[in-house]
Motif scaffolding. Structure first.
Motif, mmCIF file in Angstrom:
data_model
loop_
_atom_site.group_PDB
_atom_site.id
_atom_site.type_symbol
_atom_site.label_atom_id
_atom_site.label_comp_id
_atom_site.label_asym_id
_atom_site.label_seq_id
_atom_site.Cartn_x
_atom_site.Cartn_y
_atom_site.Cartn_z
ATOM 1 N N LEU A 657 -35.680 -31.171 -2.657
ATOM 2 C CA LEU A 657 -34.855 -32.100 -2.220
ATOM 3 C C LEU A 657 -33.200 -32.192 -2.273
ATOM 4 O O LEU A 657 -33.685 -31.062 -3.932
ATOM 5 N N ALA A 658 -32.866 -31.540 -1.258
ATOM 6 C CA ALA A 658 -31.376 -30.903 -1.554
ATOM 7 C C ALA A 658 -30.298 -31.484 -2.102
ATOM 8 O O ALA A 658 -30.354 -32.700 -1.680
ATOM 9 N N ILE A 673 -24.830 -26.211 -5.150
ATOM 10 C CA ILE A 673 -26.308 -26.327 -4.339
ATOM 11 C C ILE A 673 -27.449 -27.070 -4.979
ATOM 12 O O ILE A 673 -27.081 -25.603 -6.541
ATOM 13 N N THR A 674 -27.730 -27.830 -5.225
ATOM 14 C CA THR A 674 -28.817 -27.838 -6.093
ATOM 15 C C THR A 674 -30.260 -28.220 -5.036
ATOM 16 O O THR A 674 -30.495 -28.948 -4.904
ATOM 17 N N THR A 732 -29.348 -25.060 4.913
ATOM 18 C CA THR A 732 -30.515 -25.281 4.844
ATOM 19 C C THR A 732 -30.910 -24.664 3.732
ATOM 20 O O THR A 732 -30.927 -23.528 3.222
ATOM 21 N N ILE A 733 -31.967 -25.430 3.018
ATOM 22 C CA ILE A 733 -32.766 -25.277 1.332
ATOM 23 C C ILE A 733 -34.384 -25.178 1.832
ATOM 24 O O ILE A 733 -34.770 -25.989 2.336
ATOM 25 N N THR A 734 -34.745 -23.537 1.371
ATOM 26 C CA THR A 734 -36.703 -23.193 1.637
ATOM 27 C C THR A 734 -36.365 -23.020 0.733
ATOM 28 O O THR A 734 -36.425 -21.793 -0.411
ATOM 29 N N SER A 745 -38.946 -27.360 3.314
ATOM 30 C CA SER A 745 -36.937 -27.127 3.084
ATOM 31 C C SER A 745 -35.949 -28.493 3.073
ATOM 32 O O SER A 745 -36.708 -29.441 3.440
ATOM 33 N N ASP A 746 -35.362 -28.500 3.067
ATOM 34 C CA ASP A 746 -34.549 -29.734 3.513
ATOM 35 C C ASP A 746 -32.660 -29.615 3.848
ATOM 36 O O ASP A 746 -32.996 -28.088 3.091
ATOM 37 N N GLU A 747 -32.883 -29.803 4.159
ATOM 38 C CA GLU A 747 -31.542 -29.313 4.400
ATOM 39 C C GLU A 747 -29.818 -30.654 5.007
ATOM 40 O O GLU A 747 -30.357 -32.050 5.101
ATOM 41 N N LEU A 748 -28.789 -30.899 4.676
ATOM 42 C CA LEU A 748 -27.659 -31.546 4.351
ATOM 43 C C LEU A 748 -26.455 -31.134 5.253
ATOM 44 O O LEU A 748 -26.471 -30.170 5.124
#
Length: 839
Positions: A657-658, A673-674, A732-734, A745-748
């Motif tokens: 969860l980003a 970024i968390t 994008t966080i992986t 992964s998640d992206e915002l």
């Protein structure tokens, strides 16, 4: 251009003229009344004509003085009309028997006589002003349309550009009557428009508004013109020149003075671009399904006093909540709270490695978006929205744990329950006769003693009864517990000297719900130390998932080194519908091995009997294993089984969860970024490798990669970065586990605004504007003095013009001719009337 005007040299007493008109109207009115008294229909027309004439005369007497050509023209026409109306009424009534031709001749003769008399009375003349040959000089008007002109400096005032345009609109008629006006707006470039109305249709935003080039604007306005062709230059700006050219040098090359008018505040704190900015959007990383969750948005409103703004919350594009806010001041920061209840998802979002197994779903992650509805008056629209992702979980398991003594099992089991993020608990331990110590609470509710009402029982999903003798429970309470399980909830009884048979539960409603027969109070305690042995059903049960290796197998093979339990209470046997999951490996009774753990379905609910009471030994010896120890897993999985919740079903397996601390920032600002990371068992993990990649839309080569570090809170990772390039980003966080497999992964979205010179400083720069005005002996004033500037330009123009040639007068009346015409017309009328034998 030649000019014409109508003048009057006759009567100047408005009262005399009004009395004459009124007397004629009164005569017509009186004649109409006389006719009506004698029952003649012509009286009605005469009354209407007299009343109408009187009303017009009265209105003219109030609003049309004789000291102006327009007033005298109106009186001339009005008197003529009233007299003609009176003559028409009288002639129509008296000579109605005449034919149309004779009537028309008499009327024309009388009308002609009246007009001759009026011309004698008013003495009209035409004044002709010969053309001077002088054309209007050119007046360039330059209006700053750069981004800084979007600033608002005072509550309830428009932005700087709008103030400039409104001021010019108020003086546009005067300017265009005296000058040939060339209207310009400028920012990066200077462009000419048709009129001030076209200027009002523009705004200080968009492409090309990020630079203020006053030098180029002045050069463009005066290019190719000489001093004789120009009246001057009007420049309206906040003086924030930030282009490479020298504004003062450009002004010095102007052939005419420049009138610089400053707009905006000199105070940096008071200056601000009119805008609504969404500073932050926040929500819990997890929300419980079908429970109300609060979403917060912090807004900064600049120049937005008394203008309503609507904040909208959408879930996957569908509006789910909204609120309208109104700022009371010109600069205000406020926090808005929206309520959202996550319902059952129409679809599940899987972030786990590969696709979910058959019959299972991925984590239920909802995409929320908070948006401030854009307003055309805003300086920036890109800072109006933020996206939030929330992991949806099943409702937390609510547990009531009751103990009869303050024993070690209570101490460590209560601690484990309090530390489980998916559990809410109330723990009661007896410390005196019928007195209990209450620890914990559920949704703000606490209990001082054992539950007695339906409302109190409804607070819980699972009831755990420890070393508590049945005498502390009434028959009604035990019956309620039986019904509690039958209706779909769960019951677990733990071993102890005062539980099962020794506690007197044999033959009670509670025994009815349990998977074992309790026996009588004389049931013995087994004190042999042992490690439980799993049955075949126990090895397959989710209660022992991933920890079966710590216990004796169904075949008797010893498990890993795990501390032995210190004994258990004996129960006679299991019920026919029960599943025995664990037994004593060495002790038996008449019905077989001693039962350690048994479960069964009872009605719509579940029950379990765990006859041991020293699992705290597992906790103490295996504490370094943390949440992976057999102690935590056994109790966590047993509770979830009883509550009907599988191991990872609350969150659907691994997930990422980003979160971004802001969705819009300026180039070079810090971004935090968390990420929240859960493993395959949906538990927070601190051993993942987490990276964030920031990609600019359409520029894959410029991607920025950042490694996130574990935070103090389990499963939370964070990093800070300062994007150096403006643009629209996808973050994008992986996350991957120890083996390198991707957990998810998640992206915002993220918007980084490029650096703008227009926003570095917003306070008006008087020094630049003064230097521009002084360069050619012009003037620098504030915008409010625009009418004075226009007056000065008109005076300068008048002083430079040659004197106008005298006007020529042409009289439209001749006393002798008009008098002779008057006499001739009346004489002719008299002769005709005599010949036609009229009175």
């Amino acid at each position: 251009m030649m000019g014409f005007s109508l003048q009057f040299r006759g009567v100047e007493n408005v009262a005399l003229v009004a009395v004459l008109g009124g007397a004629i109207a009164a005569a017509v009115l009186a004649y109409g009344v006389w006719q009506l008294v004698h029952r003649r229909r012509a009286g009605i027309a005469a009354i209407l004509a007299g009343a109408t004439a009187g009303a017009f005369v009265a209105a003219a007497a109030v609003g049309a003085p004789l000291d102006s050509p327009a007033g005298r023209t109106l009186w001339l026409m009005l008197l003529g009309a009233v007299i003609i109306l009176a003559v028409g009424v009288f002639y129509s009534a008296i000579y109605a028997y005449l034919g149309r031709r004779r009537m028309a001749v008499l009327l024309l003769l009388r009308f002609g006589a009246i007009m001759a008399l009026l011309l004698l009375l008013f003495k009209p003349a035409v004044s002709v002003q010969p053309a001077s040959g002088e054309s209007k000089p050119l007046l360039p008007v330059l209006v700053d349309r750069s981004a800084s002109m979007a600033a608002t400096d005072q509550a309830n005032l428009p932005d700087r550009y709008r103030q400039a345009v409104e001021a010019l609109a108020s003086q546009a008629r005067r300017l265009e009557e005296n000058f040939s006006v060339a209207w310009f707006h400028f920012a990066t470039e200077c462009q000419e428009v048709e009129d001030v109305e076209e200027l009002s249709g523009l705004s200080p935003s968009g492409e090309g508004s990020d630079v203020t080039d006053i030098s180029a604007a002045v050069g463009r306005a005066v290019a190719d013109y000489s001093a004789g062709e120009l009246a001057g230059v009007i420049l309206i700006s906040d003086g924030l020149h930030n282009a490479s050219g020298d504004a003062r040098a450009a002004a010095a090359e102007s052939p005419v003075p420049i009138y610089a008018l400053g707009v905006g505040s000199r105070d940096e704190k008071a200056a601000g671009r009119r805008n609504v900015r969404l500073l932050t959007a926040s929500a819990p990383t997890e929300a419980i399904k079908n429970n109300v969750t609060t979403i917060s948005a912090t807004l900064k409103l600049t120049g937005w006093a008394n203008i309503p703004s609507r904040i909208v919350l959408t879930e996957d594009g569908k509006e789910v909540a909204d609120k309208q806010v109104l700022a009371e001041s010109n600069a205000e920061t406020m926090t808005v709270k929206l309520k959202w209840t996550p319902a059952h998802a129409l679809r599940s979002v899987s972030q786990s490695r590969g696709e979910p197994a058959a019959g299972k779903t991925g984590p239920d992650i909802r995409k929320l978006k908070i948006t401030v509805e854009p307003n055309p008056a805003e300086a920036v629209a890109d800072d109006n929205a933020a996206e939030l992702h929330v992991l949806i979980t099943s409702p937390r398991i609510r547990i009531l744990y009751v103990e009869g003594t303050m024993r070690p099992e209570y101490k460590y089991l209560r601690r484990m329950l309090a530390g489980d993020p998916n559990v809410k608990s109330i723990c009661l331990v007896r410390f005196a006769q019928n007195r209990f110590l209450s620890q914990g609470g559920i949704d703000g509710v606490r209990l001082a003693g054992l539950p007695t009402t339906d409302e109190e029982f409804a607070l819980f999903d699972v009831i755990i009864l420890g070393d508590l003798d049945r005498t502390f429970l009434s028959r009604n309470q035990m019956e309620r517990i039986r019904q509690f399980v039958n209706d779909g909830k769960a019951l677990l009884m733990l071993g102890g000297r005062n539980s099962f048979g020794p506690g007197g539960y044999g033959g009670t409603p509670i025994e009815t719900a349990l998977p074992v027969f309790c026996g009588g109070r004389g049931q013995p305690q087994e004190t042999t130390k042992f490690v439980p042995q799993l049955t075949a059903a126990g090895s397959a049960s989710p209660i022992f998932a991933d920890i079966g290796e710590y216990f004796h197998s169904p075949t008797g093979r010893a498990g890993k080194a795990v501390p032995k339990l210190l004994g258990c209470v004996t129960v006679p046997r299991a019920k026919p519908a029960a599943n025995v999951l664990a037994i004593h490996p060495a002790r038996r009774n008449a019905n077989g091995p001693l039962i350690v753990l048994a479960v069964q379905q009872f009605g719509a609910g579940r029950s379990a009997a765990f006859t041991a009471d020293t699992t705290w030994q597992w906790y103490l010896r295996l504490r370094p294993m943390g949440a992976d120890s057999p102690y935590h897993r056994f109790w966590g999985q047993l509770i979830r089984y009883l509550a009907g919740v599988d191991k990872a079903s609350r969150t659907g397996g691994p997930s990422v969860l980003a979160r971004l601390d802001k969705a819009y920032l300026r180039q070079g600002e810090e971004l935090k970024i968390t990420a929240q990371v859960r493993d395959e068992e949906a538990q927070p993990t601190g051993s993942a490798s987490v990276t964030a990649v920031l990609r600019i839309e359409g520029k894959q080569a410029d991607a920025l990669q950042v490694a996130l570090s574990p935070a103090a809170e389990a499963g939370i990772y964070s990093a800070s970065v300062r994007p150096a390039v403006g643009g629209k980003y996808t973050v994008t966080i992986t996350a991957g586990d120890k083996s390198g497999e991707t957990l998810g992964s998640d992206e915002l979205p993220l918007i980084v605004a490029a650096h703008s010179k227009e926003t570095d400083r917003l306070a008006r720069n008087d020094a630049v504007l003064q230097a521009i005005a002084k360069a050619r002996d012009g003037r620098y004033v504030e915008l409010a003095a625009l009418p004075d500037v226009v007056d000065e330009l008109i005076r300068r123009r008048a002083a430079s013009m040659p004197p106008a040639p005298p006007a020529k007068q042409y009289s439209l009346h001749n006393f002798t001719l008009l008098f002779l015409a008057f006499v001739a017309l009346l004489t002719t009328e008299w002769i005709l009337r005599r010949n036609w034998q009229l009175q």
